[in-house]
Design an enzyme around this catalytic site. Structure first.
Site, PDB file in Angstrom:
ATOM      1  NE  ARG A 145      -3.947   0.184   1.479  1.00 18.60           N
ATOM      2  CZ  ARG A 145      -4.998   0.735   2.081  1.00 18.60           C
ATOM      3  NH1 ARG A 145      -5.298   0.408   3.330  1.00 18.60           N
ATOM      4  NH2 ARG A 145      -5.736   1.623   1.447  1.00 18.60           N
ATOM      5  CG  ASP A 165     -13.541   1.812   4.936  1.00 11.35           C
ATOM      6  OD1 ASP A 165     -14.786   1.770   4.833  1.00 11.35           O
ATOM      7  OD2 ASP A 165     -12.793   2.009   3.962  1.00 11.35           O
ATOM      8  CG  ASN A 184     -12.410  -2.131   3.489  1.00  9.29           C
ATOM      9  OD1 ASN A 184     -11.872  -2.142   2.387  1.00  9.29           O
ATOM     10  ND2 ASN A 184     -12.822  -1.015   4.066  1.00  9.29           N
ATOM     11  CD  GLU A 236      -7.127   4.716   3.774  1.00  6.82           C
ATOM     12  OE1 GLU A 236      -5.942   4.926   3.477  1.00  6.82           O
ATOM     13  OE2 GLU A 236      -8.046   4.683   2.943  1.00  6.82           O
TER      14      GLU A 236
END
Length: 352
Positions: free
Chosen positions: A67, A226, A231, A246
């Site tokens: 990432r 999130d 996810n 994040e």
């Protein structure tokens, strides 16, 4: 909806050579990196790369996910990308949920132009955002019993994560805890993302929050941030990896519950706009709260507030994503800034 939202201007061949050079500095001169790939169904905020590393000295192969913080010219979704914090949250969360195994964090931007982290890549299926899982695919084709198991196990991830101890000082890098601090941070983010072009609907939503503030917010826990099925990676309808940390923070459990409920409602609304049935009986408020109550013993409350807050947060993020699409020439600026909010009708109804 577009088949793929653009998130990067970087050349993959150049990146592969840079990643290989970096990896050799870490593991040995005989290490090598395969061709790089970008995921096609998920991921809007940072750049994600898939590759296989052959590690020196024994030639062992490791499937990897990297990432990267976004390049400034790519109109970043968030004002900062603390990949070091994500790395630490994954290490902490791994004791409670199946988080990806973190391999390396590289804070020095000299190698790829930005900081990045590398984690082990798991095998499984992830419900896609593009095209949405409510349009087609394995979830729509699932047996109702399998779908319910996936739903309850996913809510169970939240209950397990929320038991992580908040030791004094250990999570200071996530910012101050509490609902008020969380909303204040969201307002700062909105001002950064849209201060030059305010979105009246989102301004109204912030005012609505103040008028409907919970009398007694729930206890602070480690919030995934999130928390949605897009996810999570699944095998045989069981979660095997919890992705994308994040937006992690410390706040009431309902932050994650409201986000999970609303995000499915968002994708369900998109399906219905296109005349598709979607999954109307999946991840409803009643089912999510019942599963969380059974897994944790905690009774969620004030879900009208937290779902509306989730709709506001999602509106701020997606309006920023729309600015990125405008930047890349994929869409024109709307005459009405409220149209930057993809779920405008849903949020208006929630405020109504």
């Amino acid at each position: 909806m577009p088949e793929q939202l653009r998130t990067s201007t970087r050349d993959l061949d150049d990146l592969r050579l840079r990643v290989q050079t970096w990896l050799r500095g870490r593991t040995g001169e005989r290490s090598a990196v395969s061709e790089l790939e970008r995921p096609t169904g998920n991921g809007l905020s940072s750049e994600t790369l898939f590759f296989t590393a052959r590690l020196a000295p024994d030639g062992r192969e490791q499937r990897c996910v990297a990432r990267l913080a976004p390049a400034p010219e790519a109109v970043p979704v968030f004002p900062s990308y603390d990949l070091g914090a994500q790395f630490e949250v994954m290490r902490l969360a791994a004791g409670h949920v199946p988080a990806p195994r973190p391999l390396w964090f590289e804070p020095d931007p000299a190698h790829l132009g930005v900081p990045f982290l590398v984690m082990a890549r798991e095998e499984g299926l992830v419900p896609p955002d593009v095209m949405p899982y409510t349009f087609e695919g394995w979830l729509l084709e699932a047996d109702p019993a399998d779908l319910r198991r996936l739903q309850d196990r996913t809510v169970g991830l939240l209950a397990a994560l929320h038991t992580a101890p908040l030791s004094p000082g250990r999570l200071d890098f996530l910012g101050p805890p509490g609902l008020r601090a969380h909303v204040t941070a969201t307002r700062r983010y909105y001002d950064w993302a849209h201060g030059a072009l305010p979105v009246p609907l989102l301004e109204r939503a912030f005012a609505w929050l103040e008028d409907h503030w919970p009398a007694e917010p729930g206890p602070d826990v480690l919030s995934w941030g999130d928390a949605r099925i897009g996810n999570v990676m699944y095998r045989d309808f069981e979660p095997v990896a919890v992705l994308d940390w994040e937006m992690a923070a410390c706040g009431p459990p309902e932050l994650d519950l409201g986000w999970m409920i609303f995000l499915h409602r968002f994708f369900q609304d998109v399906a219905e706009v296109f005349g598709l049935p979607g999954l109307p009986d999946f991840l409803t408020r009643e089912q999510v709260c019942a599963a969380y109550r059974q897994a944790s013993g905690y009774e969620p409350r004030d879900l009208d507030f937290y779902e509306t807050y989730a709709a506001l947060r999602h509106g701020v993020i997606m309006a920023r994503v729309w600015h990125r699409r405008i930047h890349f020439g994929e869409q024109a600026m709307p005459d009405d800034p409220d149209d930057l909010v993809m779920h405008r009708a849903r949020l208006e109804a929630m405020l109504g």
